[in-house]
Design an enzyme around this catalytic site. Sequence first.
Site, PDB file in Angstrom:
ATOM      1  N   LYS A 106      -9.536   2.114 -15.448  1.00 48.05           N
ATOM      2  CA  LYS A 106      -8.623   1.166 -15.726  1.00 48.05           C
ATOM      3  C   LYS A 106      -8.414   1.069 -17.255  1.00 48.05           C
ATOM      4  CE  LYS A 106      -6.664  -2.298 -13.435  1.00 48.05           C
ATOM      5  NZ  LYS A 106      -6.147  -1.907 -12.077  1.00 48.05           N
TER       6      LYS A 106
HETATM    7  P1  NAD Z   1       3.021  -8.210 -11.615  1.00 52.31           P
HETATM    8  O1  NAD Z   1       2.838  -8.405 -12.915  1.00 52.31           O
HETATM    9  O2  NAD Z   1       4.054  -7.448 -11.110  1.00 52.31           O
HETATM   10  O3  NAD Z   1       2.917  -9.653 -11.036  1.00 52.31           O
HETATM   11  C1  NAD Z   1       1.892 -10.859 -11.312  1.00 52.31           C
HETATM   12  C2  NAD Z   1       2.455 -11.943 -10.837  1.00 52.31           C
HETATM   13  O4  NAD Z   1       1.676 -13.079 -10.538  1.00 52.31           O
HETATM   14  C3  NAD Z   1       3.678 -12.538 -11.293  1.00 52.31           C
HETATM   15  O5  NAD Z   1       4.629 -13.001 -10.512  1.00 52.31           O
HETATM   16  C4  NAD Z   1       3.172 -13.577 -12.300  1.00 52.31           C
HETATM   17  O6  NAD Z   1       3.782 -14.622 -12.601  1.00 52.31           O
HETATM   18  C5  NAD Z   1       1.936 -14.062 -11.322  1.00 52.31           C
HETATM   19  N1  NAD Z   1       0.843 -14.761 -11.934  1.00 52.31           N
HETATM   20  C6  NAD Z   1       0.240 -14.590 -13.161  1.00 52.31           C
HETATM   21  N2  NAD Z   1      -0.573 -15.428 -13.126  1.00 52.31           N
HETATM   22  C7  NAD Z   1      -0.674 -16.311 -12.431  1.00 52.31           C
HETATM   23  C8  NAD Z   1      -1.407 -17.509 -11.979  1.00 52.31           C
HETATM   24  N3  NAD Z   1      -2.336 -17.860 -12.979  1.00 52.31           N
HETATM   25  N4  NAD Z   1      -1.193 -18.262 -10.868  1.00 52.31           N
HETATM   26  C9  NAD Z   1      -0.294 -17.634 -10.248  1.00 52.31           C
HETATM   27  N5  NAD Z   1       0.604 -16.542 -10.319  1.00 52.31           N
HETATM   28  C10 NAD Z   1       0.239 -15.944 -11.372  1.00 52.31           C
HETATM   29  O7  NAD Z   1       1.541  -7.623 -10.992  1.00 52.31           O
HETATM   30  P2  NAD Z   1       1.407  -6.851  -9.788  1.00 52.31           P
HETATM   31  O8  NAD Z   1       1.349  -5.283 -10.044  1.00 52.31           O
HETATM   32  O9  NAD Z   1       2.036  -7.764  -8.621  1.00 52.31           O
HETATM   33  O10 NAD Z   1      -0.248  -7.160  -9.640  1.00 52.31           O
HETATM   34  C11 NAD Z   1      -0.638  -8.257  -9.099  1.00 52.31           C
HETATM   35  C12 NAD Z   1      -2.285  -8.130  -8.786  1.00 52.31           C
HETATM   36  O11 NAD Z   1      -2.277  -6.933  -7.922  1.00 52.31           O
HETATM   37  C13 NAD Z   1      -3.040  -7.791  -9.894  1.00 52.31           C
HETATM   38  O12 NAD Z   1      -4.423  -8.542  -9.671  1.00 52.31           O
HETATM   39  C14 NAD Z   1      -3.129  -6.169  -9.660  1.00 52.31           C
HETATM   40  O13 NAD Z   1      -4.490  -5.983 -10.509  1.00 52.31           O
HETATM   41  C15 NAD Z   1      -3.309  -6.153  -8.298  1.00 52.31           C
HETATM   42  N6  NAD Z   1      -2.804  -4.816  -7.752  1.00 52.31           N
HETATM   43  C16 NAD Z   1      -1.671  -4.246  -8.292  1.00 52.31           C
HETATM   44  C17 NAD Z   1      -1.455  -3.082  -7.629  1.00 52.31           C
HETATM   45  C18 NAD Z   1       0.123  -2.327  -7.812  1.00 52.31           C
HETATM   46  O14 NAD Z   1       0.277  -1.257  -7.449  1.00 52.31           O
HETATM   47  N7  NAD Z   1       0.957  -2.853  -8.713  1.00 52.31           N
HETATM   48  C19 NAD Z   1      -2.400  -2.326  -6.833  1.00 52.31           C
HETATM   49  C20 NAD Z   1      -3.617  -2.754  -6.672  1.00 52.31           C
HETATM   50  C21 NAD Z   1      -3.785  -4.154  -7.210  1.00 52.31           C
END
Ligand code: NAD
Length: 417
Positions: A106
């Site tokens: 990471k």
């Molecule tokens: P992103 O930045 O596209 O979206 C994150 C979202 O969460 C946004 O809408 C933001 O406004 C919201 N957010 C942030 N803080 C918040 C809070 N306190 N309460 C409610 N909403 C909140 O990120 P993403 O890529 O969608 O990732 C989201 C999660 O999924 C993370 O934990 C990430 O590690 C995990 N993840 C992502 C991927 C990927 O392929 N993008 C893969 C596996 C896991």
Amino acid sequence: MSQHVDVLQMARDQLALAATHLNLDAGLHEVLAQPKRQLIVHFPVVMDDGTVQCFEGYRVQHNTSRGPTKGGIRYHHDVDVHETTALSMWMTWKCAVANLPYGGAKGSVKVNTKLLSKRELEKLTRRYATEINIVIGERGDIPAPDIGTNPQTMAWIMDTISMQAGYTMPGVVTGKPIEMGGSQGRVEATGRGVVVSAVEACKKLGMSMNGAKVVVQGFGNVGSVAAMLAEREGAIVVGISDARGGIYNEKGLPVSELYHKYSGMDGGILNYKDAQQVSNDDLLELPCDILMPCAIAAQITKENAPNIRAKLVVEGANGPTTPDADVILSDKGILVVPDILANAGGVIVSYFEWVQDLQNFFWEEDEVNLKLDRHMRNSFAQVWDTRERFKTDMRMAAMIIGVKRVADATVMRGIFP
Ligand code: NAD
């Protein structure tokens, strides 16, 4: 103790439990509880107004027993090396559960991207990529997007590493734009995998996705796709939130309209009027069948777990449920599909992208989605069987599979020299 230290402790507590189930050798347990390598970098960026700002970033590689390391890069003002280490450990187990030939890694940079111009963000990315270039590479450690980063960020990293190598190296990152070696289906892959997991879990619970009421926390890459695809499966998405707060309508929300029309506005989805505004805390406790936390870590805790009303929790985010909360949800009979299984779709299609890049041979979207579906369903079935065999919950079952595969590879390889 900061929340970040807790997240690492959380990851280590989960490992300790899996080690007990597996009767793991104490020395091997100690190896798996530590990252192989932690790189901390400090680097300057000349801002648009001519001032210089110094940023702190990390790249942590947890384990390489099963292959090169793989894991996202996060841009967020509240990251540190402990949290990044926890996330790298979860990546190791996730890759092993999905049976991908990778270990976990990471990266992160402590930055509030909202305060930077696009040009500043590009300079920060290129300099961070240069600083971590000593540990990443298409055969060694392959980053991907995470919170605060996207295909454009990956394009800048790929270009920076390629410029320094003297030739184009698409396989050094995944989650790139399609035009430069990205894979069809990668942007939707994590959300798609979340929904495949939800469908499989519904079958086991004797529920139908068709007509199920769904609440999604987080409306970014993962949450928005999960919400749209859940709707396509016939589910009614009744609650959605982002960092600014949430909205609720028991009759259902127009997910696609919220994404395409409202999410880019100032104030985002809160501008949508035909819904009740709720806080993120309230959102998690709304009446629904399926709760999909798709935002950040440690959202379902011992404080709010007693009030969760969903029958099924499918974790799109990494680490959204604390161990105390896990116990409470389990006692309440709520099934939790854990992050290392439910959100593995992203790394599975990242693996497909890497394979396509190394072969310079690209697949159609249907083929990607079909292979992703199959991979997710197989992993789900294996975790479900392990859950029955060990009489434990889905998280521990997934951990048992992941830890065992990594431990077996470590023992077979032996300890160098
Ligand atoms: P992103 O930045 O596209 O979206 C994150 C979202 O969460 C946004 O809408 C933001 O406004 C919201 N957010 C942030 N803080 C918040 C809070 N306190 N309460 C409610 N909403 C909140 O990120 P993403 O890529 O969608 O990732 C989201 C999660 O999924 C993370 O934990 C990430 O590690 C995990 N993840 C992502 C991927 C990927 O392929 N993008 C893969 C596996 C896991």
